[in-house]
Scaffold this motif. Structure first.
Motif, PDB file in Angstrom:
ATOM      1  N   ALA A  60     -11.612  58.094  15.539  1.00 31.01           N
ATOM      2  CA  ALA A  60     -12.168  58.852  16.661  1.00 31.01           C
ATOM      3  C   ALA A  60     -11.092  59.483  17.547  1.00 31.01           C
ATOM      4  O   ALA A  60     -11.207  60.665  17.899  1.00 31.01           O
ATOM      5  CB  ALA A  60     -13.108  57.962  17.481  1.00 31.01           C
ATOM      6  N   PRO A  61     -10.031  58.766  17.953  1.00 29.40           N
ATOM      7  CA  PRO A  61      -9.006  59.404  18.792  1.00 29.40           C
ATOM      8  C   PRO A  61      -8.316  60.577  18.091  1.00 29.40           C
ATOM      9  O   PRO A  61      -8.019  61.598  18.733  1.00 29.40           O
ATOM     10  CB  PRO A  61      -8.020  58.270  19.071  1.00 29.40           C
ATOM     11  CG  PRO A  61      -8.798  57.014  18.857  1.00 29.40           C
ATOM     12  CD  PRO A  61      -9.762  57.326  17.775  1.00 29.40           C
ATOM     13  N   TYR A  62      -8.069  60.454  16.797  1.00 29.87           N
ATOM     14  CA  TYR A  62      -7.437  61.541  16.047  1.00 29.87           C
ATOM     15  C   TYR A  62      -8.355  62.763  15.983  1.00 29.87           C
ATOM     16  O   TYR A  62      -7.905  63.903  16.157  1.00 29.87           O
ATOM     17  CB  TYR A  62      -7.099  61.082  14.629  1.00 29.87           C
ATOM     18  CG  TYR A  62      -6.123  59.934  14.561  1.00 29.87           C
ATOM     19  CD1 TYR A  62      -4.745  60.158  14.623  1.00 29.87           C
ATOM     20  CD2 TYR A  62      -6.565  58.622  14.412  1.00 29.87           C
ATOM     21  CE1 TYR A  62      -3.845  59.099  14.551  1.00 29.87           C
ATOM     22  CE2 TYR A  62      -5.678  57.566  14.340  1.00 29.87           C
ATOM     23  CZ  TYR A  62      -4.318  57.806  14.413  1.00 29.87           C
ATOM     24  OH  TYR A  62      -3.425  56.760  14.333  1.00 29.87           O
ATOM     25  N   LEU A  63      -9.637  62.528  15.735  1.00 33.76           N
ATOM     26  CA  LEU A  63     -10.588  63.639  15.638  1.00 33.76           C
ATOM     27  C   LEU A  63     -10.789  64.302  16.989  1.00 33.76           C
ATOM     28  O   LEU A  63     -10.940  65.528  17.069  1.00 33.76           O
ATOM     29  CB  LEU A  63     -11.922  63.128  15.086  1.00 33.76           C
ATOM     30  CG  LEU A  63     -11.893  62.640  13.633  1.00 33.76           C
ATOM     31  CD1 LEU A  63     -13.210  61.961  13.266  1.00 33.76           C
ATOM     32  CD2 LEU A  63     -11.617  63.800  12.684  1.00 33.76           C
ATOM     33  N   ALA A  64     -10.767  63.506  18.056  1.00 34.51           N
ATOM     34  CA  ALA A  64     -10.913  64.074  19.396  1.00 34.51           C
ATOM     35  C   ALA A  64      -9.737  64.982  19.716  1.00 34.51           C
ATOM     36  O   ALA A  64      -9.917  66.088  20.271  1.00 34.51           O
ATOM     37  CB  ALA A  64     -11.028  62.953  20.428  1.00 34.51           C
ATOM     38  N   ARG A  65      -8.528  64.533  19.366  1.00 38.49           N
ATOM     39  CA  ARG A  65      -7.352  65.375  19.622  1.00 38.49           C
ATOM     40  C   ARG A  65      -7.372  66.634  18.763  1.00 38.49           C
ATOM     41  O   ARG A  65      -6.948  67.709  19.192  1.00 38.49           O
ATOM     42  CB  ARG A  65      -6.070  64.560  19.397  1.00 38.49           C
ATOM     43  CG  ARG A  65      -5.803  63.544  20.494  1.00 38.49           C
ATOM     44  CD  ARG A  65      -4.384  63.021  20.439  1.00 38.49           C
ATOM     45  NE  ARG A  65      -4.180  62.104  19.333  1.00 38.49           N
ATOM     46  CZ  ARG A  65      -4.395  60.790  19.398  1.00 38.49           C
ATOM     47  NH1 ARG A  65      -4.856  60.242  20.524  1.00 38.49           N
ATOM     48  NH2 ARG A  65      -4.163  60.015  18.359  1.00 38.49           N
ATOM     49  N   ALA A  66      -7.870  66.498  17.528  1.00 43.07           N
ATOM     50  CA  ALA A  66      -7.973  67.676  16.652  1.00 43.07           C
ATOM     51  C   ALA A  66      -8.947  68.692  17.249  1.00 43.07           C
ATOM     52  O   ALA A  66      -8.700  69.889  17.208  1.00 43.07           O
ATOM     53  CB  ALA A  66      -8.414  67.255  15.256  1.00 43.07           C
ATOM     54  N   MET A  67     -10.043  68.211  17.827  1.00 43.33           N
ATOM     55  CA  MET A  67     -11.004  69.105  18.445  1.00 43.33           C
ATOM     56  C   MET A  67     -10.419  69.789  19.674  1.00 43.33           C
ATOM     57  O   MET A  67     -10.610  70.987  19.912  1.00 43.33           O
ATOM     58  CB  MET A  67     -12.275  68.335  18.814  1.00 43.33           C
ATOM     59  CG  MET A  67     -13.367  69.210  19.416  1.00 43.33           C
ATOM     60  SD  MET A  67     -14.930  68.335  19.678  1.00 43.33           S
ATOM     61  CE  MET A  67     -15.457  68.144  17.961  1.00 43.33           C
ATOM     62  N   GLU A  68      -9.682  69.037  20.465  1.00 45.84           N
ATOM     63  CA  GLU A  68      -9.033  69.610  21.638  1.00 45.84           C
ATOM     64  C   GLU A  68      -8.042  70.711  21.229  1.00 45.84           C
ATOM     65  O   GLU A  68      -7.988  71.774  21.848  1.00 45.84           O
ATOM     66  CB  GLU A  68      -8.273  68.514  22.413  1.00 45.84           C
ATOM     67  CG  GLU A  68      -9.183  67.518  23.115  1.00 45.84           C
ATOM     68  CD  GLU A  68      -8.409  66.362  23.707  1.00 45.84           C
ATOM     69  OE1 GLU A  68      -7.144  66.412  23.671  1.00 45.84           O
ATOM     70  OE2 GLU A  68      -9.032  65.417  24.222  1.00 45.84           O
ATOM     71  N   ALA A  69      -7.273  70.429  20.166  1.00 45.91           N
ATOM     72  CA  ALA A  69      -6.295  71.401  19.703  1.00 45.91           C
ATOM     73  C   ALA A  69      -6.972  72.671  19.213  1.00 45.91           C
ATOM     74  O   ALA A  69      -6.483  73.795  19.444  1.00 45.91           O
ATOM     75  CB  ALA A  69      -5.451  70.797  18.584  1.00 45.91           C
ATOM     76  N   SER A  70      -8.115  72.521  18.546  1.00 45.58           N
ATOM     77  CA  SER A  70      -8.823  73.704  18.043  1.00 45.58           C
ATOM     78  C   SER A  70      -9.382  74.526  19.191  1.00 45.58           C
ATOM     79  O   SER A  70      -9.406  75.762  19.135  1.00 45.58           O
ATOM     80  CB  SER A  70      -9.949  73.292  17.084  1.00 45.58           C
ATOM     81  OG  SER A  70     -10.968  72.593  17.781  1.00 45.58           O
ATOM     82  N   HIS A  71      -9.817  73.870  20.267  1.00 43.02           N
ATOM     83  CA  HIS A  71     -10.335  74.595  21.426  1.00 43.02           C
ATOM     84  C   HIS A  71      -9.201  75.327  22.144  1.00 43.02           C
ATOM     85  O   HIS A  71      -9.391  76.467  22.600  1.00 43.02           O
ATOM     86  CB  HIS A  71     -11.014  73.618  22.383  1.00 43.02           C
ATOM     87  CG  HIS A  71     -12.326  73.108  21.879  1.00 43.02           C
ATOM     88  ND1 HIS A  71     -12.935  71.974  22.366  1.00 43.02           N
ATOM     89  CD2 HIS A  71     -13.151  73.568  20.899  1.00 43.02           C
ATOM     90  CE1 HIS A  71     -14.075  71.757  21.722  1.00 43.02           C
ATOM     91  NE2 HIS A  71     -14.216  72.716  20.829  1.00 43.02           N
ATOM     92  N   GLU A  72      -8.037  74.673  22.229  1.00 46.02           N
ATOM     93  CA  GLU A  72      -6.886  75.324  22.870  1.00 46.02           C
ATOM     94  C   GLU A  72      -6.420  76.547  22.082  1.00 46.02           C
ATOM     95  O   GLU A  72      -6.005  77.550  22.648  1.00 46.02           O
ATOM     96  CB  GLU A  72      -5.746  74.321  23.013  1.00 46.02           C
ATOM     97  CG  GLU A  72      -6.047  73.196  24.000  1.00 46.02           C
ATOM     98  CD  GLU A  72      -4.992  72.122  23.981  1.00 46.02           C
ATOM     99  OE1 GLU A  72      -4.031  72.246  23.168  1.00 46.02           O
ATOM    100  OE2 GLU A  72      -5.129  71.153  24.744  1.00 46.02           O
TER     101      GLU A  72
END
Length: 442
Positions: free
Chosen positions: A429-441
């Motif tokens: 979950a933490p890895y996927l959350a960071r991946a989602m944040e990076a995609s939004h940025e």
């Protein structure tokens, strides 16, 4: 006729399975419990056969060479399995030539993939048909609204006649609402059904329905249908809907007629599930019915990680794993092996840049096929004494991936990727959350 309604008895509607079998048998209605002789539309074989010697010895002919396909997927190794690839592959190809099986029906290196995935991917397994596979997991094809059945050592008469005797099975309806949370996929659905239903659905067909089905992409449906044997069911049938129609557009090799269950279909039970309530689950070791929430096994050390097999290895699995692994490294004490399910999936993953992510992380990417799921297959991943592997594969039996003193635990691709990074079973979950944040940025 066995199973026929008695005079004055209310006649229930038909399930998808009953409608498919009735059509294949050329009868108006197939009653539960009746024996029917159904015409087979497809026979798909892996690369370890049991019937070629019999056909040659008795000078037998395949009923319809155009409806028999072979998929080179296990690549059995001589020290592990008698039907080793070095001898079996040429034998299959020469037999196919003798029988007039078209060359395109042989899925050799460059076109190969798992024997019950290829029929769906390549448009052989179609709605409303009876499809037989010489592999335990052949129920996978049921994602395409067909009646898909495993047949192992009993395939000789099917390949000779193109017919199969069936007792019309009882069916259970799985009614879905909602959609799966981020990071979950079809494997988590299978583990939930194993945990809930394995003692109650033995020998029955699971038929999926409800608005939640539309939220499941084809990759998820294929993974769920793949799990019939592990759940204890005879097979699994998904409905024909827009998702399946879009998938088959341009793939289907011939016309087809989908089936839908009647509103009052004769189900022996109905189970309702809200997909949004599902959690990440882990199965094993040694027993597929040992299913636990991911949180109960966090921190267990792993020395091997495997992404692939017929229950995984599809493009969505590879994308999910790549989200976790991007710009990260596999733990130095862990070897991570990734095996795409088919040559087409391998190429799609390459074009999408996923293979680069895996290689940069320190994983090994192998040729398409069954991979490390079974130790007799061609794979660099073999477990030694005392090792624990976290895998997306289909079985967790003792010794399945190597030593009898090793452990295999099963989870989805995100869990396997996160565990490969940390060297212990980890929450993605933490890895996927960071991946989602990076995609939004971005």
């Amino acid at each position: 006729m066995a199973g026929a309604p008695q005079e004055g008895e209310r006649v229930m509607g038909s399930t998808m399975a009953a409608k498919i079998l009735a059509r294949a048998a050329g009868i108006e209605r197939a009653e539960t419990g009746a024996a029917v002789l159904a015409k087979v539309s497809l026979m798909t074989c892996l690369d370890g056969t049991t019937f070629i010697d019999t056909f040659r010895k008795r000078n037998l002919k395949v009923w319809d060479p155009s409806r028999l396909i072979f998929c080179f997927d296990h690549f059995f190794q001589p020290e592990w399995f008698p039907q080793q690839a070095g001898k079996e592959h040429p034998k299959i190809k020469s037999f196919a030539k003798e029988q007039g099986v078209p060359a395109e029906n042989i899925y050799d290196v460059g076109r190969n993939g798992i024997s019950h995935h290829i029929p769906v991917e390549q448009g052989w397994a179609l709605p409303g048909a009876v499809c037989i596979g010489a592999d335990t997991q052949s129920s996978t094809m049921g994602a395409a609204n067909c009646f898909a059945l495993p047949a192992l050592w009993g395939v000789d008469p099917i390949i000779l006649t193109g017919d199969i005797w069936m007792i019309v099975p009882q069916c259970v309806r799985i009614n879905l609402t909602g959609s799966l949370p981020q990071g979950l996929n079809g494997k988590d659905v299978v583990y939930r059904l194993i945990d809930d239903l394995s003692e109650t659905v033995g020998g029955k067909v699971l038929e999926f329905s409800g608005p939640g089905v539309a939220s499941l992409p084809m990759d998820f449906r294929l993974a769920i249908a793949n799990g019939a044997v592990q759940i204890g069911a005879l097979t699994i049938v998904f409905p024909h809907d827009e998702v399946l129609a879009d998938y088959l557009d341009g793939r289907a090799r011939e016309g087809f007629e989908p089936v839908a269950a009647d509103d009052d279909a004769d189900y022996v039970a109905t189970y309702d599930y809200d997909l949004s309530s599902f959690d990440t689950l882990v199965a094993g070791p040694h027993d597929i019915e040992l299913v636990r929430p991911l949180g109960n096994v966090l921190g267990l050390e792993v020395t091997a990680a495997n992404i692939g097999s017929c229950s995984s290895g599809r493009l969505s699995d590879l994308r999910l794993a790549a989200e976790v692994l991007r710009d990260r490294k596999v733990h130095p004490a862990v070897r991570l092996v990734v095996t795409p399910i088919s040559a087409d999936t391998h190429r799609e993953a390459a074009h999408a840049g996923l293979l680069e992510v895996f290689l940069d992380a320190g994983a090994t990417v192998t040729q398409p096929g069954c991979g490390a799921c079974y130790s007799g297959n061609l794979s660099p991943l073999k477990l030694g004494d005392g090792e624990r592997c976290i895998s997306t594969s289909v079985e967790t039996l003792r010794g399945r991936m190597g030593s009898q003193e090793s452990e295999v635990m099963l989870a989805n691709a995100a869990v396997v990727a996160a565990s490969a990074i940390e060297g212990r079973i980890a929450d993605p979950a933490p890895y996927l959350a960071r991946a989602m944040e990076a995609s939004h940025e971005a």
